[in-house]
Design a protein around this motif. Structure first.
Motif, mmCIF file in Angstrom:
data_model
loop_
_atom_site.group_PDB
_atom_site.id
_atom_site.type_symbol
_atom_site.label_atom_id
_atom_site.label_comp_id
_atom_site.label_asym_id
_atom_site.label_seq_id
_atom_site.Cartn_x
_atom_site.Cartn_y
_atom_site.Cartn_z
ATOM 1 N N ASP A 1 0.836 -1.200 0.000
ATOM 2 C CA ASP A 1 0.000 0.000 0.000
ATOM 3 C C ASP A 1 0.869 1.247 0.000
ATOM 4 N N GLU B 1 -4.501 5.007 -0.754
ATOM 5 C CA GLU B 1 -5.346 3.817 -0.792
ATOM 6 C C GLU B 1 -6.503 4.075 0.170
ATOM 7 N N LEU C 1 -9.509 -1.613 2.670
ATOM 8 C CA LEU C 1 -8.508 -2.665 2.841
ATOM 9 C C LEU C 1 -8.674 -3.386 4.167
ATOM 10 N N HIS D 1 -4.270 -9.301 2.146
ATOM 11 C CA HIS D 1 -5.673 -9.122 1.780
ATOM 12 C C HIS D 1 -5.808 -9.553 0.318
ATOM 13 N N HIS E 1 -2.979 -7.812 -1.808
ATOM 14 C CA HIS E 1 -2.309 -6.767 -1.039
ATOM 15 C C HIS E 1 -1.327 -7.415 -0.066
#
Length: 250
Positions: A70, A74, A79, A93, A101
């Motif tokens: 990230d 973002e 998230l 994620h 992610h």
């Protein structure tokens, strides 16, 4: 063929993600066990709108898997609402089947190499943004996330192959531009950089494509590949942007 790892810089969501059609045409030769890593400001986990969903589907249909740390731009509320799962040795994620992610402070084993990942950065334009709409206070890693990073590196004996971040360590940022402001994250990364045994460190954020010192690389539009070799890894340019001079970090 061995799994392949490519690295590029900020894609800024719908406004710039389409540039991969030009810069990453090699992607047609790959499969889902090959990886393109974006060094922050991925920008497609931002809002529940059709244009973001379109580009996430576009990436999902690509033959490769997209990974990202990230940045500061973002939607961290989105998230953080996603379930956490383990993937290649660290917490992630999963945005969709092939967009993932790489969470902060984690070490991942990918294609036979270890990668320490630490997202986040300070937004220089946050005064012009709206909290939890276009700016999120979670952009700077928390003390708990920094502690988790140290614990992950302790477990690896403070030795990894590669480092992927959004902003640079304080000592490296000073080489980029001594007028850039520092914060708790750049200071933390400087401590990490001084302790860590690593091969190369890639970071985005500054909208530049150039080496900084012997082992650090600022990356934006360039795409590089880590190529294993008998005499050690090589970093090969797949795409090199025209040298137009740096744009300011955002």
């Amino acid at each position: 063929m061995a799994n392949r790892v490519f690295i590029t810089g900020d894609t800024h969501g719908p406004s710039e993600i389409g540039r991969l059609n030009k810069t990453f045409a090699v992607g047609r030769e790959l499969d889902k066990d090959d990886y393109l890593v974006i060094c922050g400001d991925f920008g497609l986990v931002w809002a529940d709108r059709s244009k973001y969903a379109y580009w996430l589907r576009w990436l999902d249909k690509k033959p490769f898997t997209t990974l990202f740390v990230d940045g500061n731009h973002e939607n961290f509320d989105m998230l953080e609402s996603m379930p956490v799962e383990q993937w290649h040795g660290g917490a992630v994620h999963r945005v969709n089947d092939s967009v993932i992610h790489l969470m902060r402070g984690q070490v991942f084993d990918i294609a036979g190499r270890s990668f320490f990942c630490m997202g986040g950065a300070r937004s220089v334009d946050k005064a012009r943004r709206t909290p939890h709409i276009s700016w999120w206070p979670q952009e700077i890693p928390s003390p708990e996330e920094r502690d988790a990073a140290c614990a992950a590196l302790d477990a690896r004996g403070w030795q990894v192959d590669y480092v992927l971040t959004h902003c640079a360590a304080r000592n490296v940022q000073r080489l980029l531009n001594p007028t850039y402001e520092n914060d708790e994250l750049t200071c933390f990364l400087e401590d990490v950089e001084r302790r860590l045994d690593y091969r190369r460190w890639f970071f985005g954020h500054y909208h530049e494509d150039r080496p900084v010192g012997e082992r650090q690389t600022a990356i934006f539009e360039d795409v590089v590949e880590i190529v294993p070799g008998d005499a050690g890894d090589l970093v090969r340019h797949v795409y090199r942007a025209e040298e137009t001079g740096p744009a300011p970090a955002r």
